[in-house]
Design a protein around this motif. Structure first.
Motif, PDB file in Angstrom:
ATOM      1  N   GLU A 147       0.821  -1.212   0.000  1.00 34.68           N
ATOM      2  CA  GLU A 147       0.000   0.000   0.000  1.00 34.68           C
ATOM      3  C   GLU A 147       0.851   1.257   0.000  1.00 34.68           C
ATOM      4  N   THR A 148       2.183   1.092  -0.019  1.00 36.57           N
ATOM      5  CA  THR A 148       3.098   2.233   0.039  1.00 36.57           C
ATOM      6  C   THR A 148       3.945   2.298  -1.229  1.00 36.57           C
ATOM      7  N   GLU A 149       4.530   3.471  -1.473  1.00 36.67           N
ATOM      8  CA  GLU A 149       5.360   3.693  -2.669  1.00 36.67           C
ATOM      9  C   GLU A 149       6.709   2.973  -2.537  1.00 36.67           C
ATOM     10  N   PRO A 150       7.243   2.442  -3.664  1.00 39.86           N
ATOM     11  CA  PRO A 150       6.613   2.301  -4.983  1.00 39.86           C
ATOM     12  C   PRO A 150       5.913   0.959  -5.198  1.00 39.86           C
ATOM     13  N   LEU A 151       5.771   0.144  -4.132  1.00 39.48           N
ATOM     14  CA  LEU A 151       5.135  -1.155  -4.292  1.00 39.48           C
ATOM     15  C   LEU A 151       3.664  -1.044  -4.672  1.00 39.48           C
ATOM     16  N   ASN A 152       3.043   0.096  -4.368  1.00 41.73           N
ATOM     17  CA  ASN A 152       1.627   0.239  -4.716  1.00 41.73           C
ATOM     18  C   ASN A 152       1.404   0.350  -6.221  1.00 41.73           C
ATOM     19  N   GLN A 153       2.489   0.365  -6.987  1.00 39.43           N
ATOM     20  CA  GLN A 153       2.379   0.347  -8.445  1.00 39.43           C
ATOM     21  C   GLN A 153       2.287  -1.087  -8.977  1.00 39.43           C
ATOM     22  N   TYR A 154       2.337  -2.065  -8.074  1.00 43.90           N
ATOM     23  CA  TYR A 154       2.372  -3.477  -8.460  1.00 43.90           C
ATOM     24  C   TYR A 154       1.264  -4.263  -7.755  1.00 43.90           C
ATOM     25  N   GLU A 155       0.843  -5.344  -8.415  1.00 45.68           N
ATOM     26  CA  GLU A 155      -0.058  -6.289  -7.778  1.00 45.68           C
ATOM     27  C   GLU A 155       0.765  -7.244  -6.921  1.00 45.68           C
ATOM     28  N   ARG A 156       0.216  -7.606  -5.797  1.00 48.25           N
ATOM     29  CA  ARG A 156       0.901  -8.496  -4.862  1.00 48.25           C
ATOM     30  C   ARG A 156       0.676  -9.959  -5.229  1.00 48.25           C
ATOM     31  N   GLU A 157       1.766 -10.724  -5.252  1.00 44.33           N
ATOM     32  CA  GLU A 157       1.696 -12.181  -5.329  1.00 44.33           C
ATOM     33  C   GLU A 157       2.647 -12.721  -4.267  1.00 44.33           C
TER      34      GLU A 157
END
Length: 234
Positions: free
Chosen positions: A33-43
């Motif tokens: 939910e934080t930058e920059p991971l929020n640019q990706y879908e979680r697997e």
């Protein structure tokens, strides 16, 4: 129409981690939910190494309620490196974290920093360097000595103090898992694919809950495997 995000895969091996598994799940969910991971879908692929303490039942419940979780149950105890290697075979992400053990000693929030560095530099690999460790002085010195020995003896350039806690492009992992390996030394196999990499220092944390499953004999076994896998010296 909602934007289709690229997938980032995190592989987490675990064995008898009933005290940590939910914390790891929640922490990984939070950092997306934080930058920059929020640019990706979680697997999040969690490989259970034949746990007997209730961890498996917790994982079944998590997977039932969250389609972004994939769970693999080993038929027997294969060890942390074989478990992570197995999990990589089921990844779908364009970027991969090959190993994030659920004990949270490698801090999940550091993935954001490695990903940010990767996006800035365009490097195929950003690896974490465990130069500082929250453990006894003797164990710190033993590990540092091993890293020096591995560095000096290896036929490939393995970054000193680097482990499997890395952010890696999918094509590198595809090459790593292309051939079967009975006892994969992941950091060595990744380093053998490309030198297009950059390192970042972080502090390896002291375990907050539960007991380590890596006694001296297992650490010795893993260390010897690393030397044999990358050098003719032994």
């Amino acid at each position: 129409m909602s934007e289709v995000k690229p997938i980032l895969t995190i592989v987490s091996p675990c064995f008898n981690e009933i005290e940590n598994i939910k914390d790891c799940y929640e922490e990984v969910k939070r950092i997306f939910e934080t930058e920059p991971l929020n640019q990706y879908e979680r697997e999040h692929i969690i490989v259970d190494d034949f746990s007997t303490d209730g961890t498996r039942e917790v994982l079944i419940d998590l997977a039932k309620n969250d389609h972004k979780i994939k769970v693999i149950f080993n038929a027997r105890n294969f060890g942390v490196y074989r478990s992570s290697y197995q999990g990589l075979k089921y990844m779908t992400g364009s970027i991969v974290v090959p190993m994030l053990p659920v004990d949270l000693q490698d801090p999940p929030e550091f993935i954001n920093q490695m990903l940010k560095k990767k996006l800035e530099t365009g490097s195929s690999i950003v690896y974490g360097m465990r130069y500082e460790r929250e453990e006894s002085f003797i164990m710190q010195q033993v590990r540092k000595l091993y890293y020096v020995l591995l560095d000096k003896s290896s036929s490939i350039k393995i970054p000193r103090y680097a482990g499997e806690f890395q952010v890696v492009e999918r094509w590198v992992i595809d090459e790593v898992i292309k051939e079967p390996d009975y006892y994969p030394f992941l950091r060595g196999k990744i380093a053998a694919i490309t030198s297009d990499s950059v390192g970042m220092h972080y502090t390896w944390k002291k375990r907050k809950k539960g007991k380590t499953k890596h006694g001296l004999l297992k650490l010795y076994d893993q260390g010897i495997n690393g030397l044999i896998s990358t050098s003719i010296l032994p």
